[in-house]
Design a protein around this motif. Sequence first.
Motif, PDB file in Angstrom:
ATOM      1  N   TRP A 214       0.855  -1.184   0.000  1.00 55.60           N
ATOM      2  CA  TRP A 214       0.000   0.000   0.000  1.00 55.60           C
ATOM      3  C   TRP A 214       0.885   1.226   0.000  1.00 55.60           C
ATOM      4  O   TRP A 214       1.909   1.273   0.681  1.00 55.60           O
ATOM      5  CB  TRP A 214      -0.928   0.048   1.216  1.00 55.60           C
ATOM      6  N   SER A 215       0.485   2.212  -0.792  1.00 57.46           N
ATOM      7  CA  SER A 215       1.195   3.483  -0.794  1.00 57.46           C
ATOM      8  C   SER A 215       0.168   4.596  -0.952  1.00 57.46           C
ATOM      9  O   SER A 215      -0.773   4.461  -1.739  1.00 57.46           O
ATOM     10  CB  SER A 215       2.205   3.534  -1.949  1.00 57.46           C
ATOM     11  N   PRO A 216       0.356   5.711  -0.214  1.00 58.56           N
ATOM     12  CA  PRO A 216      -0.566   6.831  -0.408  1.00 58.56           C
ATOM     13  C   PRO A 216      -0.428   7.439  -1.801  1.00 58.56           C
ATOM     14  O   PRO A 216      -1.338   8.082  -2.302  1.00 58.56           O
ATOM     15  CB  PRO A 216      -0.158   7.832   0.683  1.00 58.56           C
ATOM     16  N   ASP A 217       0.730   7.210  -2.434  1.00 59.04           N
ATOM     17  CA  ASP A 217       0.972   7.693  -3.802  1.00 59.04           C
ATOM     18  C   ASP A 217       2.023   6.783  -4.420  1.00 59.04           C
ATOM     19  O   ASP A 217       3.205   6.882  -4.105  1.00 59.04           O
ATOM     20  CB  ASP A 217       1.467   9.145  -3.768  1.00 59.04           C
ATOM     21  N   SER A 218       1.585   5.864  -5.283  1.00 65.05           N
ATOM     22  CA  SER A 218       2.516   4.840  -5.795  1.00 65.05           C
ATOM     23  C   SER A 218       3.323   5.304  -7.002  1.00 65.05           C
ATOM     24  O   SER A 218       4.129   4.545  -7.541  1.00 65.05           O
ATOM     25  CB  SER A 218       1.750   3.562  -6.152  1.00 65.05           C
ATOM     26  N   ARG A 219       3.119   6.542  -7.450  1.00 65.82           N
ATOM     27  CA  ARG A 219       3.849   6.997  -8.634  1.00 65.82           C
ATOM     28  C   ARG A 219       5.357   6.861  -8.420  1.00 65.82           C
ATOM     29  O   ARG A 219       5.883   7.211  -7.374  1.00 65.82           O
ATOM     30  CB  ARG A 219       3.477   8.441  -8.971  1.00 65.82           C
ATOM     31  N   GLY A 220       6.043   6.362  -9.429  1.00 68.85           N
ATOM     32  CA  GLY A 220       7.473   6.070  -9.313  1.00 68.85           C
ATOM     33  C   GLY A 220       7.734   4.572  -9.333  1.00 68.85           C
ATOM     34  O   GLY A 220       8.794   4.117  -9.748  1.00 68.85           O
ATOM     35  N   LEU A 221       6.739   3.782  -8.875  1.00 63.94           N
ATOM     36  CA  LEU A 221       6.872   2.324  -8.936  1.00 63.94           C
ATOM     37  C   LEU A 221       6.669   1.866 -10.377  1.00 63.94           C
ATOM     38  O   LEU A 221       5.716   2.278 -11.030  1.00 63.94           O
ATOM     39  CB  LEU A 221       5.842   1.659  -8.024  1.00 63.94           C
ATOM     40  N   GLN A 222       7.579   1.029 -10.851  1.00 65.07           N
ATOM     41  CA  GLN A 222       7.462   0.478 -12.203  1.00 65.07           C
ATOM     42  C   GLN A 222       7.700  -1.028 -12.177  1.00 65.07           C
ATOM     43  O   GLN A 222       8.522  -1.521 -11.412  1.00 65.07           O
ATOM     44  CB  GLN A 222       8.498   1.118 -13.143  1.00 65.07           C
ATOM     45  N   ALA A 223       6.966  -1.731 -13.028  1.00 65.72           N
ATOM     46  CA  ALA A 223       7.131  -3.178 -13.191  1.00 65.72           C
ATOM     47  C   ALA A 223       7.549  -3.454 -14.622  1.00 65.72           C
ATOM     48  O   ALA A 223       7.142  -2.742 -15.549  1.00 65.72           O
ATOM     49  CB  ALA A 223       5.816  -3.889 -12.885  1.00 65.72           C
ATOM     50  N   LYS A 224       8.366  -4.494 -14.811  1.00 63.51           N
ATOM     51  CA  LYS A 224       8.853  -4.827 -16.154  1.00 63.51           C
ATOM     52  C   LYS A 224       7.977  -5.917 -16.762  1.00 63.51           C
ATOM     53  O   LYS A 224       7.789  -6.983 -16.170  1.00 63.51           O
ATOM     54  CB  LYS A 224      10.305  -5.299 -16.083  1.00 63.51           C
ATOM     55  N   SER A 225       7.426  -5.635 -17.931  1.00 63.62           N
ATOM     56  CA  SER A 225       6.534  -6.612 -18.566  1.00 63.62           C
ATOM     57  C   SER A 225       7.350  -7.750 -19.176  1.00 63.62           C
ATOM     58  O   SER A 225       8.569  -7.667 -19.306  1.00 63.62           O
ATOM     59  CB  SER A 225       5.721  -5.928 -19.671  1.00 63.62           C
ATOM     60  N   ARG A 226       6.659  -8.784 -19.579  1.00 65.87           N
ATOM     61  CA  ARG A 226       7.343  -9.909 -20.245  1.00 65.87           C
ATOM     62  C   ARG A 226       7.954  -9.463 -21.576  1.00 65.87           C
ATOM     63  O   ARG A 226       8.806 -10.141 -22.132  1.00 65.87           O
ATOM     64  CB  ARG A 226       6.351 -11.062 -20.479  1.00 65.87           C
ATOM     65  N   GLN A 227       7.492  -8.306 -22.088  1.00 63.63           N
ATOM     66  CA  GLN A 227       8.070  -7.745 -23.324  1.00 63.63           C
ATOM     67  C   GLN A 227       9.258  -6.821 -23.009  1.00 63.63           C
ATOM     68  O   GLN A 227       9.778  -6.142 -23.883  1.00 63.63           O
ATOM     69  CB  GLN A 227       7.015  -6.935 -24.097  1.00 63.63           C
ATOM     70  N   ASN A 228       9.684  -6.812 -21.729  1.00 63.86           N
ATOM     71  CA  ASN A 228      10.820  -5.996 -21.274  1.00 63.86           C
ATOM     72  C   ASN A 228      10.578  -4.487 -21.318  1.00 63.86           C
ATOM     73  O   ASN A 228      11.506  -3.708 -21.500  1.00 63.86           O
ATOM     74  CB  ASN A 228      12.105  -6.328 -22.057  1.00 63.86           C
ATOM     75  N   ASP A 229       9.329  -4.072 -21.167  1.00 59.04           N
ATOM     76  CA  ASP A 229       9.023  -2.641 -21.074  1.00 59.04           C
ATOM     77  C   ASP A 229       8.719  -2.303 -19.614  1.00 59.04           C
ATOM     78  O   ASP A 229       8.093  -3.101 -18.906  1.00 59.04           O
ATOM     79  CB  ASP A 229       7.778  -2.307 -21.914  1.00 59.04           C
ATOM     80  N   TRP A 230       9.117  -1.113 -19.189  1.00 58.11           N
ATOM     81  CA  TRP A 230       8.786  -0.654 -17.835  1.00 58.11           C
ATOM     82  C   TRP A 230       7.403  -0.019 -17.848  1.00 58.11           C
ATOM     83  O   TRP A 230       7.135   0.868 -18.638  1.00 58.11           O
ATOM     84  CB  TRP A 230       9.824   0.347 -17.335  1.00 58.11           C
ATOM     85  N   ILE A 231       6.549  -0.463 -16.952  1.00 55.78           N
ATOM     86  CA  ILE A 231       5.170   0.018 -16.878  1.00 55.78           C
ATOM     87  C   ILE A 231       4.962   0.720 -15.537  1.00 55.78           C
ATOM     88  O   ILE A 231       5.320   0.181 -14.483  1.00 55.78           O
ATOM     89  CB  ILE A 231       4.184  -1.168 -16.951  1.00 55.78           C
ATOM     90  N   ASP A 232       4.368   1.902 -15.556  1.00 58.19           N
ATOM     91  CA  ASP A 232       4.040   2.605 -14.316  1.00 58.19           C
ATOM     92  C   ASP A 232       2.938   1.863 -13.570  1.00 58.19           C
ATOM     93  O   ASP A 232       1.927   1.490 -14.164  1.00 58.19           O
ATOM     94  CB  ASP A 232       3.540   4.029 -14.620  1.00 58.19           C
ATOM     95  N   VAL A 233       3.149   1.676 -12.267  1.00 57.50           N
ATOM     96  CA  VAL A 233       2.122   1.040 -11.434  1.00 57.50           C
ATOM     97  C   VAL A 233       1.497   2.149 -10.581  1.00 57.50           C
ATOM     98  O   VAL A 233       2.058   2.559  -9.570  1.00 57.50           O
ATOM     99  CB  VAL A 233       2.721  -0.062 -10.533  1.00 57.50           C
ATOM    100  N   VAL A 234       0.368   2.652 -11.039  1.00 52.16           N
ATOM    101  CA  VAL A 234      -0.298   3.757 -10.335  1.00 52.16           C
ATOM    102  C   VAL A 234      -1.606   3.230  -9.771  1.00 52.16           C
ATOM    103  O   VAL A 234      -2.505   2.832 -10.516  1.00 52.16           O
ATOM    104  CB  VAL A 234      -0.548   4.950 -11.290  1.00 52.16           C
ATOM    105  N   SER A 235      -1.680   3.216  -8.457  1.00 47.12           N
ATOM    106  CA  SER A 235      -2.815   2.566  -7.790  1.00 47.12           C
ATOM    107  C   SER A 235      -3.734   3.586  -7.123  1.00 47.12           C
ATOM    108  O   SER A 235      -3.251   4.522  -6.481  1.00 47.12           O
ATOM    109  CB  SER A 235      -2.258   1.617  -6.723  1.00 47.12           C
TER     110      SER A 235
END
Length: 328
Positions: A214-235
């Motif tokens: 849990w984060s009050p503001d998750s901006r900055g967190l990124q996950a790497k897809s199976r296609q090797n792209d970084w995706i922003d995880v904004v919750s």
Amino acid sequence: PNFAEQYIKNMIPPTATIPVIDITPYLDISDPKGVAKQIGRACEDIGFFMIKGHGIPLSLLQQVQCEATAFFDQPLETKEQTVAPFGLGYMGQGTENVAATLKESTVQDQKESLNLTLPVRENVWPKDMPSLSDTCKEYYTKVNNLASQLMRLFALALDLDETFFDDKVNNAFTVLRLLNYPEQPNAIAPDVSQMETMTRNAEHTDYGTLTILWSPDSRGLQAKSRQNDWIDVVSPVDHFIINIGDLMSNWTNDKWVSTLHRVVPHPVTLGQRRMSLPFFHNPNPDALIECIPGCFGEDNPARYEPIIAKEHMEMKVSKALGKEEKME
């Protein structure tokens, strides 16, 4: 181009996204299989998803954040009185290097943490902060229960009996981490080539079964897809972010992916203080992690040797802290 434009340009077109899954139909038993199916798809595709309908009140999460803020705002010498082996208690900035759990790296993480386990014990939990203890114990109990529910959903998603994992996680090693990324008043926007070295938390995979963040503001967190792209995880603030760890990949023979993720400077929140509350769930220390039924066969042999959970955890924590650590 400025940082924000460059950042957006380097974000991938949204072919891969982080799904949001409502777990209410599992909790009220109206459609457990439907929830499990969505989770299974997310774990195969990207290893990250968000959940709503989890029943943990936002007010409790905000209270934990408030207590964490009070702890981190204390003088360093006060915080350093709470320290224990195996990365428990307080860890100051530059203590941890999660990148080293995967490869040679000297990138030190720009964060400090308070790392709690139950039952409460001295040097792990701060003395003289009763409201922090009470609030974190209440949250710990609730999030630990949620982790058990997710493990049962994982079993259903893998076409196993719902209780398949129960005896492997009934004495689970769990850690609630309160993370503080201090303000960086002179933060400079990195260009893309610097992203790997200017991360606030270097790219890594989690070690165990699953993480509930849990984060009050998750901006900055990124996950790497199976296609090797970084995706922003904004919750959304009342959702949890869930990702699976290495031992779940081992169990499923890589059918499910333990995803690389990192925390990088975000153009909107550049230099600002950032906080998050990840809960790390791992199997029983003595659990033997070996490929589960249905995840291997003649044309898909087991990729991992069976391993005792404790040995895997000790190896990972020792690498992150740069010294040999043993689970107590």
